[in-house]
Design an enzyme around this catalytic site. Structure first.
Site, mmCIF file in Angstrom:
data_model
loop_
_atom_site.group_PDB
_atom_site.id
_atom_site.type_symbol
_atom_site.label_atom_id
_atom_site.label_comp_id
_atom_site.label_asym_id
_atom_site.label_seq_id
_atom_site.Cartn_x
_atom_site.Cartn_y
_atom_site.Cartn_z
ATOM 1 C CB CYS A 1 10.599 -0.241 2.749
ATOM 2 S SG CYS A 1 11.282 0.425 1.234
ATOM 3 C CG PHE B 1 -0.248 0.442 2.503
ATOM 4 C CD1 PHE B 1 -0.060 1.793 2.786
ATOM 5 C CD2 PHE B 1 0.255 -0.483 3.405
ATOM 6 C CE1 PHE B 1 0.604 2.202 3.936
ATOM 7 C CE2 PHE B 1 0.929 -0.087 4.553
ATOM 8 C CZ PHE B 1 1.097 1.258 4.815
ATOM 9 C CB SER C 1 4.695 -7.268 5.700
ATOM 10 O OG SER C 1 3.863 -8.326 5.271
ATOM 11 C CD GLU D 1 -5.303 -6.115 0.307
ATOM 12 O OE1 GLU D 1 -4.421 -5.998 -0.575
ATOM 13 O OE2 GLU D 1 -5.150 -6.787 1.335
ATOM 14 C CD GLU E 1 8.776 -2.559 8.234
ATOM 15 O OE1 GLU E 1 8.006 -3.512 8.023
ATOM 16 O OE2 GLU E 1 9.351 -1.944 7.323
ATOM 17 C CE LYS F 1 -2.912 -8.620 -4.461
ATOM 18 N NZ LYS F 1 -3.344 -7.593 -3.450
HETATM 19 P P1 NAD Z 1 1.603 -6.613 3.024
HETATM 20 O O1 NAD Z 1 2.635 -7.677 3.087
HETATM 21 O O2 NAD Z 1 0.502 -6.635 4.015
HETATM 22 O O3 NAD Z 1 0.880 -6.623 1.580
HETATM 23 C C1 NAD Z 1 1.638 -6.615 0.391
HETATM 24 C C2 NAD Z 1 0.865 -7.352 -0.687
HETATM 25 O O4 NAD Z 1 0.726 -8.724 -0.308
HETATM 26 C C3 NAD Z 1 -0.541 -6.818 -0.933
HETATM 27 O O5 NAD Z 1 -0.785 -6.808 -2.316
HETATM 28 C C4 NAD Z 1 -1.422 -7.817 -0.197
HETATM 29 O O6 NAD Z 1 -2.690 -7.975 -0.806
HETATM 30 C C5 NAD Z 1 -0.644 -9.113 -0.292
HETATM 31 N N1 NAD Z 1 -0.860 -9.993 0.864
HETATM 32 C C6 NAD Z 1 -1.167 -9.615 2.137
HETATM 33 N N2 NAD Z 1 -1.262 -10.687 2.933
HETATM 34 C C7 NAD Z 1 -1.003 -11.768 2.168
HETATM 35 C C8 NAD Z 1 -0.926 -13.162 2.430
HETATM 36 N N3 NAD Z 1 -1.140 -13.655 3.645
HETATM 37 N N4 NAD Z 1 -0.634 -13.997 1.415
HETATM 38 C C9 NAD Z 1 -0.386 -13.508 0.181
HETATM 39 N N5 NAD Z 1 -0.451 -12.187 -0.126
HETATM 40 C C10 NAD Z 1 -0.743 -11.326 0.856
HETATM 41 O O7 NAD Z 1 2.407 -5.226 3.053
HETATM 42 P P2 NAD Z 1 1.814 -3.757 3.171
HETATM 43 O O8 NAD Z 1 1.339 -3.541 4.558
HETATM 44 O O9 NAD Z 1 0.926 -3.468 2.048
HETATM 45 O O10 NAD Z 1 3.159 -2.901 2.937
HETATM 46 C C11 NAD Z 1 4.013 -2.500 3.968
HETATM 47 C C12 NAD Z 1 5.246 -3.379 4.051
HETATM 48 O O11 NAD Z 1 5.931 -3.354 2.802
HETATM 49 C C13 NAD Z 1 6.255 -2.907 5.078
HETATM 50 O O12 NAD Z 1 6.754 -4.018 5.772
HETATM 51 C C14 NAD Z 1 7.353 -2.280 4.244
HETATM 52 O O13 NAD Z 1 8.640 -2.282 4.832
HETATM 53 C C15 NAD Z 1 7.322 -3.146 3.043
HETATM 54 N N6 NAD Z 1 7.939 -2.492 1.900
HETATM 55 C C16 NAD Z 1 9.173 -2.913 1.510
HETATM 56 C C17 NAD Z 1 9.818 -2.283 0.462
HETATM 57 C C18 NAD Z 1 11.168 -2.726 0.022
HETATM 58 O O14 NAD Z 1 11.586 -2.313 -1.043
HETATM 59 N N7 NAD Z 1 11.886 -3.534 0.779
HETATM 60 C C19 NAD Z 1 9.185 -1.221 -0.201
HETATM 61 C C20 NAD Z 1 7.908 -0.820 0.221
HETATM 62 C C21 NAD Z 1 7.295 -1.476 1.277
#
Ligand code: NAD
Length: 495
Positions: free
Chosen positions: A282, A150, A227, A177, A382, A174
């Site tokens: 991040c 997000f 994450s 959401e 984090e 994808k």
């Molecule tokens: P998230 O992991 O909750 O969601 C990321 C994606 O995974 C979304 O599209 C979501 O629909 C999907 N998803 C969620 N739960 C899932 C599951 N159980 N199984 C499969 N798919 C699933 O992450 P978020 O809260 O949207 O984003 C924040 C996180 O992203 C933070 O931890 C941040 O550090 C990380 N991030 C990392 C970088 C990087 O380059 N290292 C960059 C941006 C964000």
């Protein structure tokens, strides 16, 4: 009636037949601004079939024409820059300046993708044996897929599909959401740029839709950003299914402050890097490591942080916006309470933050802890909120040891006036992106985004040369031609 977010399948924006829909809310007000569907199995199968079909023709399109699509796309994104940023602000709560930065960083990756002809150049060696030459081509993989978080709804989708498609692949996105309206607008403009039907598809949803992509044999490569727990899961399941996977995950980024650093730079940079975007980056600095007498600056930094105010996206005085959801706000506030309970010194408390005009926003004020130790949960996790943890050490060696013992390795920075200290830190730190007197060292797209350790699972990183390699195969050809086969062309017609 809130807007229903369409899927994008086979070159058409279509209304999903799903019975499952998720609300998209404005995090400053809780107003439901749209609903996003969880794509059905049939819809996802259609997306895959269309992407497979489109690949057959797209991979044959001249590379310079593929580059021209990216040039037109770059121009359209620039033209619609502020409009995209407004959409982005409405669903993330980011300030307008921050939202524009999110779009702009994505545009830079499209510019990189427009250089695809030279990025695809292979290697050649003549006479590897007498009369034998070896040369390599870079060819696309087929259907690739991307799953995005997000926190950068413009930049991170743009890390992925432009480069993958410029390489000759087709792509299924994808998006998160929680903020699907920005990626939808990006895709409309991609179509307008002349991208052929089927080259890009968008499915929406959550785990079930991600699992479909991870298990679908036609999908050859998966790019993920999100994450840690989800990143590990995606890397394991994707590679178990013999796919190529790059998974960018969470972080705990340290900023080391040496006593000889430029104090006013340290203060202003730390404030922006820790609470900017409500800490939902991040590459945010979440741990400040004060070396020796630099610890004396802690009260001044806390005082500066306390002055910072969150606010509405169009408030020019707002330093940052709300957390993405009430759950995210609750999680951050729980960590603050936990920090107090485990003995850290709460220097600035961002709980119970009110913003005039937005009584229902997911606000957390700037927060700073002093006397944080590495065994505390607020250090180990984090937090992903506007929370800065201050730690104190006596030497650069101790600072290095702390950073290297941390399981994450996304970004780090050192503030110092000493070239020797900076060189030592840059050389020895086990983190993939290092800033010297730069708080958030995100590389521009002609380099790659190179997180290490628990912040990245995979081998080839995003954008730059590594991104091209991730989205392509190398074909190496060894060729021999026999001079005796050259036709005799010196006959009567030639004279
Ligand atoms: P998230 O992991 O909750 O969601 C990321 C994606 O995974 C979304 O599209 C979501 O629909 C999907 N998803 C969620 N739960 C899932 C599951 N159980 N199984 C499969 N798919 C699933 O992450 P978020 O809260 O949207 O984003 C924040 C996180 O992203 C933070 O931890 C941040 O550090 C990380 N991030 C990392 C970088 C990087 O380059 N290292 C960059 C941006 C964000």
């Amino acid at each position: 009636m809130s807007k229903k977010v369409p899927l994008y399948i086979d070159g058409e924006f279509v209304q999903s037949q799903s019975s499952q829909w998720i609300d998209v809310t404005n995090p400053a007000t809780q107003e439901v601004i749209a609903q996003v569907p969880c794509a059905t199995q049939t819809e996802m199968a259609q997306a895959v079939a269309s992407a497979q079909q489109a690949f057959l023709t797209w991979k044959e399109v001249a590379v310079s024409e593929r580059a021209r699509v990216m040039m037109r796309y770059q121009a359209l994104l620039k033209e619609h820059h502020d409009e995209i940023a407004e959409i982005l602000a409405s669903e993330t709560g980011k300030t307008f300046e921050d939202a524009k930065g999110d779009v702009w960083r994505g545009i830079e990756v499209v510019e990189h993708a427009a250089n695809i002809p030279s990025l695809l150049m292979g290697e050649t060696v003549e006479n590897v044996a007498r009369g034998i030459d070896t040369y390599s081509f870079t060819q696309p993989l087929g259907v690739c897929a991307g799953i995005t978080p997000f926190n950068f709804p413009a930049m991170i989708p743009l890390w992925m599909f432009p480069l993958a498609i410029a390489c000759g692949n087709t792509f299924i996105l994808k998006p998160s959401e929680q903020d699907p309206l920005t990626p939808t607008r990006l895709v409309e403009l991609f179509e307008q740029a002349g991208a052929p039907k089927g080259v890009l598809q968008v499915i929406h949803g959550g785990k079930e839709q991600v699992d479909f992509l991870l298990d679908e044999p036609a999908v050859k490569a998966i790019s993920f950003v999100g994450s840690v727990a989800v990143g590990q899961y995606i890397y394991r399941r994707g590679t178990e299914n013999m796919k190529r996977v790059q998974a960018f995950a969470g972080a705990k980024n340290h900023c080391v402050i040496m006593p000889d650093a430029n104090k006013s730079q340290v203060i202003s940079n730390l404030v922006g890097a820790s609470v900017g975007a409500a800490g939902q980056r991040c590459m945010a600095i979440s741990v400040a490591v004060f070396v020796g007498s630099a610890r004396e600056w802690i009260p001044e930094i806390a005082a500066e942080l306390a002055k910072v105010k969150p606010g509405g996206w169009d408030d020019p005085d707002a330093a940052y916006g709300p957390l993405i959801s009430p759950q995210a706000k609750q999680r951050v506030e729980n960590f603050i309470t936990q920090g107090v309970n485990e003995g850290a010194e709460l220097l600035v408390d961002g709980r119970n933050c009110d913003v005039a005009g937005y009584p229902h926003g997911n606000w957390v004020g700037p927060t700073m802890f002093g006397k944080v130790t590495t065994d505390m949960e607020i250090y180990k996790n984090e937090i992903f909120g506007p929370v800065l943890c201050a730690t104190e050490v006596d030497s650069l060696d101790e600072a290095l040891a702390m950073v290297n013992a941390n399981p994450y390795g996304n970004g780090t920075s050192i503030f110092t006036a000493s070239g020797a200290a900076a060189r030592k830190y840059q050389h020895n730190v086990e983190v993939g992106q290092v800033g010297i007197n730069i708080p958030i060292p995100v590389p521009l797209p002609f380099f790659s985004f190179t997180g290490w350790k628990g912040s990245f699972f995979g081998d080839l990183h995003a954008y730059g040369k590594q991104g091209v390699r991730f989205y392509s195969e190398t074909k190496t050809i060894t060729a021999r031609w026999f001079e005796s086969d050259i036709a005799d062309v010196s006959g009567p017609n030639m004279t």
